[in-house]
Design a protein around this motif. Structure first.
Motif, short mmCIF file in Angstrom:
data_model
loop_
_atom_site.label_atom_id
_atom_site.label_comp_id
_atom_site.label_asym_id
_atom_site.label_seq_id
_atom_site.Cartn_x
_atom_site.Cartn_y
_atom_site.Cartn_z
N ALA A 1 40.69 -26.09 31.59
CA ALA A 1 41.26 -25.88 32.92
C ALA A 1 40.20 -25.48 33.93
O ALA A 1 40.30 -25.80 35.11
CB ALA A 1 42.36 -24.82 32.86
N ALA A 2 39.16 -24.79 33.47
CA ALA A 2 38.08 -24.38 34.37
C ALA A 2 37.16 -25.53 34.74
O ALA A 2 36.34 -25.39 35.65
CB ALA A 2 37.26 -23.26 33.72
N GLN A 3 37.28 -26.65 34.03
CA GLN A 3 36.38 -27.78 34.27
C GLN A 3 37.07 -28.94 35.00
O GLN A 3 36.52 -30.03 35.06
CB GLN A 3 35.84 -28.29 32.92
N LEU A 4 38.24 -28.72 35.53
CA LEU A 4 38.95 -29.80 36.20
C LEU A 4 38.23 -30.19 37.48
O LEU A 4 37.65 -29.36 38.18
CB LEU A 4 40.38 -29.37 36.53
N PRO B 1 42.17 -34.68 36.56
CA PRO B 1 42.94 -33.48 36.89
C PRO B 1 43.68 -32.83 35.74
O PRO B 1 44.41 -31.87 35.97
CB PRO B 1 43.93 -34.02 37.92
N ARG B 2 43.54 -33.35 34.49
CA ARG B 2 44.31 -32.76 33.39
C ARG B 2 43.39 -32.09 32.39
O ARG B 2 42.43 -32.71 31.91
CB ARG B 2 45.13 -33.83 32.68
N PRO B 3 43.68 -30.86 32.00
CA PRO B 3 42.93 -30.26 30.90
C PRO B 3 43.36 -30.87 29.58
O PRO B 3 44.47 -31.37 29.44
CB PRO B 3 43.32 -28.78 30.98
N SER B 4 42.44 -30.85 28.61
CA SER B 4 42.72 -31.41 27.29
C SER B 4 43.39 -32.77 27.42
O SER B 4 44.46 -33.03 26.87
CB SER B 4 43.60 -30.46 26.47
#
Length: 668
Positions: A493-496, A501-504
């Motif tokens: 989530a910190a790298q979006l 736009p989606r984590p994992s």
């Protein structure tokens, strides 16, 4: 564990690594890339790094879709003609009027009612009559070098006479566990290694259509056609452009730095307007060994950025040819990772590795002509957190000028993409090539260094990290460029960032991009998110605003193609491990009231992957790669017997699908 598809019973998920591929596929295709540290350790800006851009459940991304930090998704109006909620009604788009194939796990190619499919050519089929018959229990390098190679990926058709074509196909990788009986991965034999060398590479084979009877959509290979060719991991390829002859590509066997043996891990590709084939070297790093034995610190850093293994390789090729041993030949690896240009019409030509296009894990090289007839090539670097590139030629394409067009890809400027969260973007110039000279636009790097270590150049200029950019295709109807982002479960989530736009992100997505005013020479672009893939019942999926109850599930978009009506066709790589169904070829309208309606046209056998789609009015072609490659599969334990059946070894094959009534594909 199971997943649900709308209106259908749950299907079991095949055992898979992160992102959907089976463990066996990850092992042999990319050297278990997802189980190694991400090569990109640069500090390029993440969306979460920017002040006042903190995510919350109701945060909005102006990307044609809205995604909150964890799971929520809310559609917004896009910039490429999308509507927030297109009305459902009226007929399907022309070209997409077929009954969607339901998700399944059958060991066969499944097509809509009224259609049929059959192999065109299979691993081991003869290209020349003097080749030995395929015998899976007695494979030899001599036979394989005259037969169709393994794990077909990109497929292209170039015209010959009437309904005769040159079919060009690359062979991405080998799975020795499934190819050889009694295979000992710790101790392969020389013959097994030489068979694998011969099974890699490229095939050029003439095919002819059928013109009579109810099965007139089929294609048959023409054995002994004078243009048939095989290129393997031991054939000669020529380096061209500024890197040719540079010190960093000189080796003991080739002190000139201009002649490379073989091409490795070719994935996707494209055809040029001047009649050549562009094929992409992707996960070349896995074939090399012993990076830990390299003592020079700068070289070790460069090797790490490309994910080179510190110890032995999976296939142990370094035992049989020292060029794969980095401690002995640290420059050999620099001769791979290029776009290769092949002239299929000249049976005496030597394929050329075009160094002006940069070196990375290439996926595709699709050519679009600008209004001034200069060629623009769009290229993805298929790695988690790597970049999207464009190359624009200096010179214009000239019809029927073979000598001039043969120089186009040695002269031009290479760019990398930087996306902004407001739907704009810029192409950042990295290097301009003029013949044998490269002029760097990256401070601290020479032109040759930018071309050899293109990833580091992208790091230096702050390019946008992407979720495995794979195929990139401009629409021949509108000029809009579509980018397949296959997945990236490592993104937190910190790298979006705005375009990712989606984590994992295990399902992947598709971006629409417009260069300037549809001119690929532009240094700016606009972009939208077209699809956020996955199960339509999931909140964080998005289908260009279309009613999600009316679409087929899709995951892990990989290769892209267009039909003549402008519909986008998407093949998948790994959805058997994410949505619980065989990989497939999906079609989706990009304009009109049905924009965003995904329909599954074809599914491939269990464990297989759908590659290299071609869609015409008469037929649909796909490459079925690695059928049966999952779980505990091996030569002795066959989890698929496609296409021959009867417990036979599974054989990667090019397949054609067509209508039984002879009418046009998707015309109802």
């Amino acid at each position: 564990m199971s997943t649900t598809v709308p209106g259908r019973r749950p299907l079991p998920l095949l055992p898979a690594h992160d992102g959907g591929r089976s463990a066996l596929t990850c092992r042999f295709r990319c050297g278990d890339a997802c189980f190694h540290p991400v090569p990109n350790t640069s500090a390029n800006e993440y969306f979460g790094d920017v002040a006042a851009r903190a995510f919350s459940r109701r945060s909005v991304l102006r990307a044609g879709a809205v995604v909150a930090a964890a799971t929520a998704a809310v559609p917004m109006m896009g910039r490429q003609g999308a509507q927030a909620a297109p009305a459902v009604g009226g007929p399907d788009a022309v070209g997409l009027r077929f009954d969607a194939v339901a998700p399944n796990f059958v060991d066969a190619v499944s097509v809509p009612a009224g259609y049929t499919s059959e192999p065109v050519i299979r691993w081991g089929d003869k290209l020349f009559s003097d080749a030995a018959d395929f015998d899976p229990a007695n494979l030899t390098a001599a036979a394989q070098a005259r037969q169709f190679g393994y794990n077909n990926d990109h497929v292209g058709l170039l015209p010959l006479e009437q309904d005769e074509h040159l079919m060009v196909v690359n062979h991405e990788y080998t799975d020795e566990v499934m190819m050889f009986g009694g295979y000992d991965a710790a101790n392969p034999t020389r013959e097994q290694v030489e068979v694998s060398w011969a099974a890699h590479g490229l095939s050029v084979v003439a095919v002819t259509g059928r013109h009579r009877g109810p099965r007139n959509g089929g294609l048959d290979p023409v054995v002994d056609h004078p243009l048939n060719r095989r290129f393997t991991a031991t054939d000669e390829f020529e380096l061209t452009g500024p890197v040719a002859g540079a010190e960093l590509v000189r080796t003991s066997a080739d002190p000139s730095g201009r002649v490379v043996l073989g091409t490795l891990n070719n994935c996707a590709g494209g055809l040029s307007p001047w009649g050549t084939w562009l094929t992409a070297e992707e996960n070349f790093n896995q074939y090399f060994a012993n990076a830990d034995g390299v003592t020079d610190s700068a070289t070790r850093q460069r090797l790490a950025r490309y994910g080179l293994p510190g110890g032995a390789s999976e296939r142990k090729w370094e035992r049989f040819d020292t060029r794969f041993d980095l401690s002995a030949e640290p420059n050999e690896v620099n001769r791979f990772g290029w776009i290769v240009e092949v002239d299929p019409y000249d049976p005496t030509s030597t394929p050329r590795k075009r160094t002006a296009l940069g070196r990375f894990k290439h996926e595709a090289a699709t050519v679009s002509l600008t209004p001034g007839r200069r060629a623009a090539l769009y290229m993805g670097d298929d790695e988690r957190f790597d970049y999207l590139y464009k190359f624009v030629t200096r010179d214009a394409y000239r019809s029927n000028d073979v000598a001039h067009n043969a120089t186009l890809l040695d002269n031009g400027t290479l760019y990398v993409a930087r996306f902004a969260d407001d739907g704009s973007g810029e192409w950042i110039p990295l290097v301009t090539s003029t013949g044998d000279t490269a002029t760097s636009h990256v401070p601290g790097m020479t032109g040759v260094e930018v071309l050899l270590f293109t990833r580091q150049a992208g790091d230096a200029v702050g390019a946008t990290t992407m979720d495995r950019p794979e195929d990139v295709e401009p629409s021949p109807k509108t000029g809009v460029v579509y980018v397949a982002l296959t997945n990236n479960t490592a993104r937190s989530a910190a790298q979006l960032n705005a375009p990712n736009p989606r984590p994992s992100n295990k399902h992947g997505h598709v971006i629409e991009l417009v260069d300037g005013r549809n001119d690929a020479t532009s240094s700016t672009f606009t972009w939208d998110i077209f699809l956020l893939c996955g199960n339509p019942e999931d909140e964080d999926t998005y289908f260009a605003g279309y009613d999600k109850t009316q679409v087929s599930p899709i995951s892990c978009p990989d290769n892209l193609a267009f039909d003549r009506h402008g519909n986008l066709w998407i093949s998948t790589d790994g959805q058997n491990g994410t949505i619980g169904a065989n990989d497939a070829l999906h079609a989706v309208a990009v304009k009109g009231s049905r924009r965003g309606q995904v329909k599954t046209f074809l599914t491939v056998p269990r464990g297989g992957e759908t590659c290299g789609p071609i869609v015409t009015d008469e037929r649909v072609l796909v490459a079925v790669q690695h059928p049966g490659e999952y779980g505990g599969a091996s030569f002795e334990t066959r989890l698929s017997s496609w296409p021959d059946g009867g417990g036979q070894v599974p054989r990667p094959s090019v397949v054609v699908a067509y209508r039984l009534d002879g009418k046009k594909i998707g015309h109802g």
